[in-house]
Write a protein that holds these residues in place. Sequence first.
Motif, mmCIF file in Angstrom:
data_model
loop_
_atom_site.group_PDB
_atom_site.id
_atom_site.type_symbol
_atom_site.label_atom_id
_atom_site.label_comp_id
_atom_site.label_asym_id
_atom_site.label_seq_id
_atom_site.Cartn_x
_atom_site.Cartn_y
_atom_site.Cartn_z
ATOM 1 N N LEU A 88 0.896 -1.317 0.049
ATOM 2 C CA LEU A 88 0.041 -0.008 -0.012
ATOM 3 C C LEU A 88 0.888 1.157 0.076
ATOM 4 O O LEU A 88 2.099 1.245 0.519
ATOM 5 C CB LEU A 88 -0.972 -0.078 1.217
ATOM 6 N N VAL A 128 1.685 3.674 1.650
ATOM 7 C CA VAL A 128 1.482 4.364 3.154
ATOM 8 C C VAL A 128 2.191 5.617 3.284
ATOM 9 O O VAL A 128 2.188 6.145 4.444
ATOM 10 C CB VAL A 128 2.104 3.238 3.988
ATOM 11 N N TYR A 155 -3.465 9.360 0.061
ATOM 12 C CA TYR A 155 -3.979 7.941 0.689
ATOM 13 C C TYR A 155 -4.397 8.024 1.889
ATOM 14 O O TYR A 155 -5.480 7.392 2.023
ATOM 15 C CB TYR A 155 -2.997 6.937 -0.208
ATOM 16 N N ARG A 156 -3.445 8.405 2.697
ATOM 17 C CA ARG A 156 -3.421 8.183 4.159
ATOM 18 C C ARG A 156 -4.646 8.920 4.801
ATOM 19 O O ARG A 156 -5.500 8.286 5.394
ATOM 20 C CB ARG A 156 -2.295 8.570 4.714
ATOM 21 N N THR A 200 -2.029 8.510 14.578
ATOM 22 C CA THR A 200 -1.336 7.688 13.537
ATOM 23 C C THR A 200 -1.876 8.119 12.077
ATOM 24 O O THR A 200 -1.151 8.153 11.005
ATOM 25 C CB THR A 200 -1.238 6.470 13.517
ATOM 26 N N HIS A 201 -3.259 8.476 12.086
ATOM 27 C CA HIS A 201 -3.888 8.787 10.647
ATOM 28 C C HIS A 201 -3.551 7.483 9.552
ATOM 29 O O HIS A 201 -3.170 7.482 8.680
ATOM 30 C CB HIS A 201 -3.096 10.002 9.873
ATOM 31 N N ASP A 202 -3.638 6.376 10.280
ATOM 32 C CA ASP A 202 -3.422 5.018 9.650
ATOM 33 C C ASP A 202 -4.708 4.469 9.278
ATOM 34 O O ASP A 202 -4.470 3.258 9.208
ATOM 35 C CB ASP A 202 -2.338 4.138 10.517
ATOM 36 N N ASN A 244 -6.095 3.725 6.795
ATOM 37 C CA ASN A 244 -6.100 2.884 5.432
ATOM 38 C C ASN A 244 -4.715 2.053 5.470
ATOM 39 O O ASN A 244 -4.234 1.559 4.322
ATOM 40 C CB ASN A 244 -6.041 3.986 4.300
ATOM 41 N N THR A 245 -4.218 1.544 6.600
ATOM 42 C CA THR A 245 -3.315 1.040 6.634
ATOM 43 C C THR A 245 -3.205 -0.003 7.551
ATOM 44 O O THR A 245 -3.843 0.002 8.545
ATOM 45 C CB THR A 245 -2.041 1.983 7.198
ATOM 46 N N PHE A 299 2.526 -1.257 8.936
ATOM 47 C CA PHE A 299 3.003 -2.175 7.816
ATOM 48 C C PHE A 299 2.622 -1.494 6.566
ATOM 49 O O PHE A 299 1.651 -0.921 6.253
ATOM 50 C CB PHE A 299 2.065 -3.732 8.016
#
Lengths: 235, 235
Positions: A210, A212, A217-218, B104-106, B108-109, B203
């Motif tokens: 992805l 990242v 995207y994020r 984290t703004h994660d 989409n991760t 990841f």
Amino acid sequence: MNETTLYQHGTLALLVPGLLTGTLTMKELLAHGDTGIGTGEGLDGELIILDGKPYQVNSRGEVNVVPDDFTLPFANSHFAAYRPLMTVENATQEELHDQVLGLTHDANTFFSILVKGTFTDVKTRAVAKSGRPFKSLAETAKQQSVFDRQEVEGTLLGYYSPQLFNGAAVGGYHDHFLSADHGFGGHLLGFGTVTGEVQVQTFSTLEQHLPVDDAAYRDHDFSQDDIAGAINQAE
Amino acid sequence: MNETTLYQHGTLALLVPGLLTGTLTMKELLAHGDTGIGTGEGLDGELIILDGKPYQVNSRGEVNVVPDDFTLPFANSHFAAYRPLMTVENATQEELHDQVLGLTHDANTFFSILVKGTFTDVKTRAVAKSGRPFKSLAETAKQQSVFDRQEVEGTLLGYYSPQLFNGAAVGGYHDHFLSADHGFGGHLLGFGTVTGEVQVQTFSTLEQHLPVDDAAYRDHDFSQDDIAGAINQAE
């Protein structure tokens, strides 16, 4: 060289709202395989990688080999180790797809098909690269050209993904095409019949990478995107 | 050692119709990480791997370390390289989850959280192993035990998956728990509050491995399974 892994960068889903920044270089993609498909930044044409060579069909129908620093928002690659599956004669696209699944029982598995032969009534498309700010997949895909050939020798490179992964990838088959003379190709919309040799390669692993580090995207909220609907429209 | 890849064997979806055969050994899972979660063949308890040690909480609430040849239908692992994120004081589970995403703004991760601290009103569950022929996830999960502790020191190990991958994994958070004295744990149903240290690991890659040699998996028709509904029920 890992021949049981399919590498994918990005997702089909991120194209839908127009996250079209090229977040992987062709050089990086080729590090994960000598065979693959994809699209360039801003939906810049349709890519097909054969024997380590990345061909791009642009919206004027021209076929070019792209450089290492060409960037892609969505693509996949793998190291070719196909096994012969069957010979087909005047098979339609649906017959081809169904016969492969019937012989392999691989409906729940990622696999690739490689078909070399003579195709009739081949229809392909390629999208014109759009600039920033990028628009949605549906808007961008309006700038597409459709090409056809009544009869053409060439290679169909397809990837099959289990329906569970529709959205991450294209659930079912996703086929690209390149003619033997390298003068015609693109995303395969359909064909009449094919006569030729069918090979397959099964993967035990999807390596899903992805973007990242891409802020757009994020930060995107995917919850409002109709991803399945957009795939139906565009594919 | 790859610290940016999350390895997953099997899918949440295959549990739904009861494809509960153990198709990966613990030894194979540990080759992809020293940290992880999963379940055994026939939903044999809840696994949590910490510092390379695979603990199983069974339906009697006992915590055992399982051997290398223990098999699993669904599990994931990664090599721990957490970074400190924050300290929490009397945070609810929802606050914990939201604060991690906020910092984290994660969303989409894929990422993991590791929370060490003191937890109140902790509720866990573990399913009893069922024999062949395996029944559906909903049927099998009826044989589950729920355990609780009013106050307990321990470790929460959680994995977050983007909603796009709901079905392949559990979209959102999926948390397991093990007490510091190794006497209590399981799939975390919920807790009152936590006071402790929160670490995260992000990841870039999901390495999704499928049980492509398992005939029952290959031949199953997933199109009739209500996977999202079953995840809502079970998780």
